[in-house]
Design an enzyme around this catalytic site. Structure first.
Site, PDB file in Angstrom:
ATOM      1  N   GLU A  54     -10.749   4.259  10.513  1.00 44.57           N
ATOM      2  CA  GLU A  54     -10.215   5.400  11.286  1.00 44.57           C
ATOM      3  C   GLU A  54     -10.219   6.684  10.456  1.00 44.57           C
ATOM      4  O   GLU A  54      -9.318   7.523  10.594  1.00 44.57           O
ATOM      5  CB  GLU A  54      -8.796   5.116  11.798  1.00 44.57           C
ATOM      6  CG  GLU A  54      -8.688   4.037  12.822  1.00 44.57           C
ATOM      7  CD  GLU A  54      -9.671   4.179  13.938  1.00 44.57           C
ATOM      8  OE1 GLU A  54     -10.108   5.317  14.214  1.00 44.57           O
ATOM      9  OE2 GLU A  54     -10.056   3.165  14.524  1.00 44.57           O
TER      10      GLU A  54
HETATM   11  C1  LIG Z   1     -13.277  -3.929   8.597  1.00 45.00           C
HETATM   12  C2  LIG Z   1     -13.801  -2.659   9.175  1.00 45.00           C
HETATM   13  C3  LIG Z   1     -13.607  -2.378  10.522  1.00 45.00           C
HETATM   14  C4  LIG Z   1     -14.152  -1.229  11.076  1.00 45.00           C
HETATM   15  N1  LIG Z   1     -14.032  -1.007  12.429  1.00 45.00           N
HETATM   16  C5  LIG Z   1     -14.753  -0.011  13.000  1.00 45.00           C
HETATM   17  C6  LIG Z   1     -14.829   0.121  14.422  1.00 45.00           C
HETATM   18  O1  LIG Z   1     -14.215  -0.626  15.167  1.00 45.00           O
HETATM   19  N2  LIG Z   1     -15.627   1.078  14.936  1.00 45.00           N
HETATM   20  C7  LIG Z   1     -16.346   1.924  14.147  1.00 45.00           C
HETATM   21  O2  LIG Z   1     -17.071   2.756  14.677  1.00 45.00           O
HETATM   22  N3  LIG Z   1     -16.273   1.854  12.805  1.00 45.00           N
HETATM   23  C8  LIG Z   1     -15.496   0.905  12.204  1.00 45.00           C
HETATM   24  N4  LIG Z   1     -15.432   0.808  10.843  1.00 45.00           N
HETATM   25  C9  LIG Z   1     -16.125   1.793  10.024  1.00 45.00           C
HETATM   26  C10 LIG Z   1     -15.149   2.689   9.249  1.00 45.00           C
HETATM   27  O3  LIG Z   1     -14.487   3.550  10.117  1.00 45.00           O
HETATM   28  C11 LIG Z   1     -15.992   3.406   8.185  1.00 45.00           C
HETATM   29  O4  LIG Z   1     -16.284   2.434   7.199  1.00 45.00           O
HETATM   30  C12 LIG Z   1     -15.287   4.590   7.584  1.00 45.00           C
HETATM   31  O5  LIG Z   1     -15.148   5.590   8.559  1.00 45.00           O
HETATM   32  C13 LIG Z   1     -16.043   5.182   6.394  1.00 45.00           C
HETATM   33  O6  LIG Z   1     -17.424   5.256   6.593  1.00 45.00           O
HETATM   34  P1  LIG Z   1     -18.395   4.619   5.504  1.00 45.00           P
HETATM   35  O7  LIG Z   1     -17.941   3.238   5.239  1.00 45.00           O
HETATM   36  O8  LIG Z   1     -19.799   4.763   5.955  1.00 45.00           O
HETATM   37  O9  LIG Z   1     -18.166   5.443   4.193  1.00 45.00           O
HETATM   38  P2  LIG Z   1     -18.839   6.845   3.795  1.00 45.00           P
HETATM   39  O10 LIG Z   1     -18.787   7.777   4.946  1.00 45.00           O
HETATM   40  O11 LIG Z   1     -20.170   6.568   3.195  1.00 45.00           O
HETATM   41  O12 LIG Z   1     -17.837   7.361   2.693  1.00 45.00           O
HETATM   42  C14 LIG Z   1     -17.809   6.838   1.359  1.00 45.00           C
HETATM   43  C15 LIG Z   1     -16.715   7.578   0.576  1.00 45.00           C
HETATM   44  O13 LIG Z   1     -17.036   8.969   0.554  1.00 45.00           O
HETATM   45  C16 LIG Z   1     -15.983   9.740   1.100  1.00 45.00           C
HETATM   46  N5  LIG Z   1     -16.576  10.822   1.885  1.00 45.00           N
HETATM   47  C17 LIG Z   1     -17.528  10.755   2.832  1.00 45.00           C
HETATM   48  N6  LIG Z   1     -17.788  11.970   3.327  1.00 45.00           N
HETATM   49  C18 LIG Z   1     -16.975  12.824   2.704  1.00 45.00           C
HETATM   50  C19 LIG Z   1     -16.751  14.223   2.791  1.00 45.00           C
HETATM   51  N7  LIG Z   1     -17.392  14.996   3.672  1.00 45.00           N
HETATM   52  N8  LIG Z   1     -15.817  14.769   1.981  1.00 45.00           N
HETATM   53  C20 LIG Z   1     -15.115  14.001   1.113  1.00 45.00           C
HETATM   54  N9  LIG Z   1     -15.287  12.689   0.986  1.00 45.00           N
HETATM   55  C21 LIG Z   1     -16.207  12.103   1.775  1.00 45.00           C
HETATM   56  C22 LIG Z   1     -15.177   8.789   1.956  1.00 45.00           C
HETATM   57  O14 LIG Z   1     -13.817   9.202   2.047  1.00 45.00           O
HETATM   58  C23 LIG Z   1     -15.334   7.477   1.204  1.00 45.00           C
HETATM   59  O15 LIG Z   1     -14.374   7.403   0.194  1.00 45.00           O
HETATM   60  C24 LIG Z   1     -14.858  -0.318  10.255  1.00 45.00           C
HETATM   61  C25 LIG Z   1     -15.020  -0.591   8.893  1.00 45.00           C
HETATM   62  C26 LIG Z   1     -14.521  -1.746   8.359  1.00 45.00           C
HETATM   63  C27 LIG Z   1     -14.765  -2.018   6.890  1.00 45.00           C
END
Ligand SMILES: Cc1cc2nc3c(=O)[nH]c(=O)nc-3n(C[C@H](O)[C@H](O)[C@H](O)COP(=O)(O)OP(=O)(O)OC[C@H]3O[C@@H](n4cnc5c(N)ncnc54)[C@H](O)[C@@H]3O)c2cc1C
Length: 618
Positions: free
Chosen positions: A453
């Protein structure tokens, strides 16, 4: 084996003594939501959590979900528990009566969300997502979609998901590639792959309603070109011969052929293993537009804002159950002697509870949990005011306070939830690290709440980048002005106990005010300056907000004690005195031992972004 008892005395204290929950019944549509109705409903919900959901928590974690022949099965006992949950009307707790829901306030839903998260977070994710889909659809869907889907989501016979994330599109949803092409029958053919989709497939319901972000042909690049679609797992029966509509009902809701949505795999996760986290493949799956074209992200935010608050309650719920177990363990486990002489001289050793460091950890958890509960429920009350209050000015003010506090609550309560579960594990010593006692399970489950989220780093950016500057700082004033008035009132008031509590909070509030000016001025000149200190600023804000709750709770406790033992609502007969004294003790602990962290956070904010941005990291 861990244990869980819903903290009903504290819930009652917050709802009745602190928030005067009876005021909800004065809001239009909530006439029936009197304390006489609300508290029995909460007690019944607590029973379900303790007796049905909690016993499946450890076994669900050990067993996890399975994908076989394209079908996902949830852990043993989950389908039956879901039937009990939906059958008891809990999926429709805060859904509108016209959709078959109970129509109870959001605040009551908040209480249930906390208790379900304590009992079995992995289970709670399934109905939690359905609730989010219900909200988004009710707000943004057209009449035909609402008629077909809302009653089924409310009665829990169908579930929901939110499908945003793709391999290349996590935080940055502007990178979404899933396509939506008009099928010339009023719908769209959706093609793409979504990953990490919670509750993406399972065996709890006959149908699953996916809300999917996708791009229409010729859509602008980035987040301005994203639209929202409803894509069911099973198509309506009538669509095969009557694409414009037809019978919506029937005992199974008019289920027809399977849509072209398949589960391509299950993620193997650190925690919430009873919750299915799926790769979903959409291969020209049939969907319908929700809201206007290219405005999908705004519509999805209806769901995401509610989900962020729900995740905050997940952090709180896990912290609460971890605390309860750590406290019980510290009472029972005998190790060492109290430093000033044996407390149980007849036994081989004293209980852990006598040791100052154990007490520090337990009181830290208690102060965070009870403060966090008050803060979260206070915002729940404002959600109801925003939705229902007859005065538009009050509705607007409530909505602005909620908007301000969403990132604070989400990040604060999940960060503290993770810390609290770790502290609980620490109280158990090595016995916390092994699986049988369930503490490592809570740590693993709590970790996801800081990530999904919108990661907590993104919540901090939302706070400093969007919420602070919005309407030239007006959102902030809904929190700052009343607090300033309360501090003035109590800090110089006649009650020395309250004045002593107000003094450190006034100091911390001063730090927050100065830090806000720093962030605003430096951030306007250089956005990296604000972004580099955003997480420190959010924590500073959160601690002050918890302090505000502790001051209010202390004020209530003082008044109740002054009126005689047991005068209030927060405790059982005969225990009132002790309950309110505990509140005051915990308030003193919070102000003396936890609030001073604001000094370090303030220094870090004032130090700015140069030391973050200058060093070479490559
Ligand atoms: C168990 C689980 C359940 C989930 N359920 C859902 C779901 O139901 N539906 C759905 O759509 N998604 C879901 N997700 C996805 C989840 O919301 C994302 O993993 C999360 O939003 C982060 O995206 P990412 O993992 O690609 O990380 P990234 O976006 O690659 O980010 C990696 C790191 O970089 C930081 N970062 C990225 N961009 C920026 C920025 N502009 N400025 C500063 N810092 C930044 C982030 O804070 C993080 O620390 C789920 C994930 C998991 C692990």
């Amino acid at each position: 084996m861990p244990r869980y008892h819903a903290p009903l005395a504290d819930i009652r204290f917050v709802l009745q003594d602190l928030l005067q929950v009876e005021q909800l019944a004065a809001l239009p549509g909530y006439q029936d939501a009197t304390p006489d109705l609300i508290f029995p409903v909460i007690a019944e919900g607590a029973r379900l959590c303790e007796e049905v959901l909690f016993p499946l928590n450890q076994s669900g974690d050990a067993e996890g979900c399975r994908l076989e022949n394209g079908r996902v099965t949830t852990p043993t006992g989950f389908p039956a528990a879901y039937r009990a949950y939906a059958g008891g009307g809990w999926t429709g707790l805060a859904c509108a009566p016209e959709d078959g829901g109970m129509g109870l306030p959001e605040l009551v839903y908040f209480v249930m969300e906390e208790m379900v998260s304590s009992a079995n977070l992995a289970f709670g994710i399934y109905p939690g997502l359905s609730r989010g889909v219900y909200n988004a659809l009710r707000r943004h869907g057209d009449e035909a979609l609402k008629r077909r889907y809302l009653p089924r989501l409310a009665d829990g016979s169908w579930a929901g998901t939110m499908c945003l994330t793709e391999p290349q599109a996590g935080t940055d949803l502007g990178l979404v590639r899933t396509r939506a092409e008009p099928d010339h029958q009023g719908g769209y053919a959706i093609t793409g792959t979504k990953i990490f989709i919670s509750a993406g497939d399972h065996d709890l319901t006959a149908n699953i309603v996916h809300l999917v972000l996708a791009r229409l042909p010729g859509a602008p690049a980035g987040s301005r070109g994203i639209s929202l679609f409803l894509v069911p797992k099973i198509l309506p029966a009538d669509d095969a011969d009557d694409p414009d509509g037809g019978p919506d009902g029937g005992p199974d809701g008019g289920l027809g052929a399977a849509n072209r949505v398949t589960c391509g795999g299950l993620e193997h996760k650190m925690g919430i293993r009873g919750s299915s986290t799926c790769v979903l493949n959409f291969d020209r799956a049939t969907g319908w537009l929700v809201g206007p074209p290219h405005k999908g992200l705004a519509a999805m935010f209806t769901m995401m804002n509610a989900a962020r608050l729900a995740v905050a309650l997940q952090g709180l719920g896990l912290a609460e159950v971890a605390y309860q177990n750590a406290l019980a363990y510290a009472r029972e486990r005998l190790q060492g002697r109290a430093l000033k002489g044996a407390r149980s001289p007849g036994g081989p050793a004293d209980p852990l509870l006598v040791h100052p460091d154990i007490r520090r950890m337990l009181l830290t958890m208690r102060a965070w949990n009870e403060g966090g509960r008050a803060l979260a429920y206070w915002i729940g009350l404002h959600l109801d005011r925003e939705a229902r209050h007859p005065d538009p000015a009050i509705r607007q003010a409530a909505g602005e306070l909620v908007a301000l506090m969403i990132p604070v609550l989400k990040a604060l309560l999940t960060d503290l939830g993770f810390e609290a579960t770790n502290l609980a594990l620490q109280v158990y010593g090595g016995h916390g690290y092994i699986r049988d006692n369930g503490m490592e399970h809570y740590v693993r489950d709590a970790r996801i709440t800081q990530l999904y989220e919108g990661t907590n780093g993104i919540q901090a950016l939302d706070l400093v980048g969007r919420k602070l500057p919005q309407a030239t700082g007006r959102l902030l004033r809904h929190f700052f002005h009343p607090l300033a008035a309360e501090l003035e009132d109590l800090g110089h008031g006649p009650d020395p106990v309250l004045a002593a509590l107000a003094a450190p909070l006034a100091k911390a509030f001063g730090r927050l005010q100065n830090a806000t000016v720093t962030v605003a001025i430096r951030g306007a000149a250089d956005p990296d300056e604000a972004a580099a200190v955003a997480s420190d600023y959010l924590k500073l804000f959160g601690l002050v907000a918890l302090g505000a709750m502790w001051l209010r709770m202390a004020r209530v406790a003082q008044a109740r004690l002054g009126a005689g033992a047991g005068a209030g609502a927060g405790a059982g007969a005969g225990e009132g005195d002790r309950f309110y004294r505990d509140k005051l003790d915990t308030a003193r602990f919070f102000m003396a031992k936890l609030l001073p962290q604001t000094g370090a956070l303030y220094a870090a904010v004032q130090a700015g972004g140069e030391t973050v941005m200058a060093p070479a990291l490559a």
